[in-house]
Scaffold this motif. Structure first.
Motif, mmCIF file in Angstrom:
data_model
loop_
_atom_site.group_PDB
_atom_site.id
_atom_site.type_symbol
_atom_site.label_atom_id
_atom_site.label_comp_id
_atom_site.label_asym_id
_atom_site.label_seq_id
_atom_site.Cartn_x
_atom_site.Cartn_y
_atom_site.Cartn_z
ATOM 1 N N ARG A 288 5.161 10.075 3.473
ATOM 2 C CA ARG A 288 4.146 11.089 3.671
ATOM 3 C C ARG A 288 2.883 10.548 3.829
ATOM 4 N NH1 ARG A 288 5.210 16.177 1.678
ATOM 5 N NH2 ARG A 288 7.365 16.567 0.677
ATOM 6 N N ARG A 289 1.654 10.994 4.073
ATOM 7 C CA ARG A 289 0.539 10.475 4.476
ATOM 8 C C ARG A 289 0.026 9.824 3.257
ATOM 9 N NH1 ARG A 289 -4.536 13.630 7.329
ATOM 10 N NH2 ARG A 289 -5.961 11.578 7.363
ATOM 11 N N ARG A 290 -0.709 8.658 3.550
ATOM 12 C CA ARG A 290 -1.271 7.943 2.385
ATOM 13 C C ARG A 290 -2.888 8.450 2.527
ATOM 14 N NH1 ARG A 290 -3.845 3.041 2.404
ATOM 15 N NH2 ARG A 290 -4.340 2.185 0.455
ATOM 16 N N PHE A 291 -3.271 8.791 1.427
ATOM 17 C CA PHE A 291 -4.877 9.072 1.584
ATOM 18 C C PHE A 291 -5.425 8.032 0.886
ATOM 19 C CE2 PHE A 291 -2.863 13.156 2.137
ATOM 20 C CZ PHE A 291 -3.535 13.806 3.151
ATOM 21 N N VAL A 292 -6.577 7.498 1.418
ATOM 22 C CA VAL A 292 -7.055 6.377 0.823
ATOM 23 C C VAL A 292 -8.452 6.740 0.036
ATOM 24 C CG1 VAL A 292 -8.676 4.125 1.492
ATOM 25 C CG2 VAL A 292 -7.021 5.064 2.954
ATOM 26 N N ARG B 147 0.833 -1.241 -0.008
ATOM 27 C CA ARG B 147 0.123 0.152 -0.005
ATOM 28 C C ARG B 147 0.762 1.410 -0.140
ATOM 29 N NH1 ARG B 147 -2.902 -0.820 5.583
ATOM 30 N NH2 ARG B 147 -1.822 -2.807 5.748
ATOM 31 N N TYR B 148 2.097 1.261 0.329
ATOM 32 C CA TYR B 148 3.028 2.405 0.480
ATOM 33 C C TYR B 148 4.002 2.462 -1.185
ATOM 34 C CZ TYR B 148 1.580 2.040 5.032
ATOM 35 O OH TYR B 148 0.755 1.897 6.263
ATOM 36 N N ALA B 149 3.867 1.807 -1.739
ATOM 37 C CA ALA B 149 4.664 1.536 -2.849
ATOM 38 C C ALA B 149 4.819 2.974 -3.840
ATOM 39 C CB ALA B 149 4.163 0.414 -3.858
ATOM 40 N N LEU B 150 3.564 3.742 -3.938
ATOM 41 C CA LEU B 150 3.730 4.995 -4.448
ATOM 42 C C LEU B 150 3.894 6.152 -3.600
ATOM 43 C CD1 LEU B 150 1.288 4.121 -7.143
ATOM 44 C CD2 LEU B 150 3.531 3.840 -7.371
ATOM 45 N N TRP C 17 -5.159 -5.031 3.051
ATOM 46 C CA TRP C 17 -5.478 -3.565 2.859
ATOM 47 C C TRP C 17 -6.214 -3.270 1.719
ATOM 48 C CZ3 TRP C 17 -3.878 -0.765 -1.143
ATOM 49 C CH2 TRP C 17 -2.809 -1.461 -1.917
ATOM 50 N N GLN C 18 -6.241 -3.962 0.645
ATOM 51 C CA GLN C 18 -7.242 -3.472 -0.359
ATOM 52 C C GLN C 18 -8.519 -3.631 -0.072
ATOM 53 O OE1 GLN C 18 -6.414 -5.110 -4.189
ATOM 54 N NE2 GLN C 18 -4.278 -5.156 -3.983
ATOM 55 N N VAL C 19 -8.905 -4.750 0.724
ATOM 56 C CA VAL C 19 -10.300 -5.008 1.134
ATOM 57 C C VAL C 19 -10.687 -4.048 2.140
ATOM 58 C CG1 VAL C 19 -11.849 -6.510 2.201
ATOM 59 C CG2 VAL C 19 -10.168 -7.416 0.437
ATOM 60 N N CYS C 20 -9.762 -3.464 2.892
ATOM 61 C CA CYS C 20 -9.795 -2.389 3.908
ATOM 62 C C CYS C 20 -10.222 -1.182 3.362
ATOM 63 C CB CYS C 20 -8.799 -2.250 4.874
ATOM 64 S SG CYS C 20 -8.549 -3.411 6.149
ATOM 65 N N ASP C 21 -9.432 -0.637 2.250
ATOM 66 C CA ASP C 21 -9.627 0.517 1.398
ATOM 67 C C ASP C 21 -10.858 0.485 0.720
ATOM 68 O OD1 ASP C 21 -7.058 1.183 1.969
ATOM 69 O OD2 ASP C 21 -6.278 1.234 0.136
#
Length: 105
Positions: A31-35, A10-13, A70-74
């Motif tokens: 940096r913060r990851r925005f879903v 989830r942090y790749a980009l 994490w994809q299911v969480c998102d």
């Protein structure tokens, strides 16, 4: 500069930033990851949570990788994976953002 996370992370980009502390040290952080909103994800299917379900097993079954929980969480607006495992609730199983489904997926 993006750190070296696996492409499936989830942090790749997510880029890094630096902070200079009062004592002169440099701290590097992500940096913060925005879903993105769940509506941006193409729906593959739904999954009704049953007794004994675990999110890692659900994602292994549908997405082929237990670490993609994490994809299911998102896709379900969940901050914590355990919040999704409520018996009788339906989970949205989706493709990653930007990946289009086939036809009426």
């Amino acid at each position: 500069m993006a750190p070296n996370f696996p492409q499936t992370s989830r942090y790749a980009l997510i880029d890094t930033a630096t902070l200079e502390t009062a004592d002169g040290k440099t701290v590097v952080y992500l940096r913060r990851r925005f879903v993105p909103p769940p509506e941006r994800f193409a729906l593959l299917t739904g999954h009704e949570v049953t007794q004994g379900d675990r999110l890692d097993n659900v994602t292994a079954y549908y997405l082929g990788d237990p670490e993609q929980f994490w994809q299911v969480c998102d896709a379900n607006r969940a901050m914590w994976p355990d919040d999704l495992m409520v018996i009788g609730e339906s989970l949205r199983i989706t493709l990653p953002e930007g990946v289009q489904g086939a036809g009426d997926a």
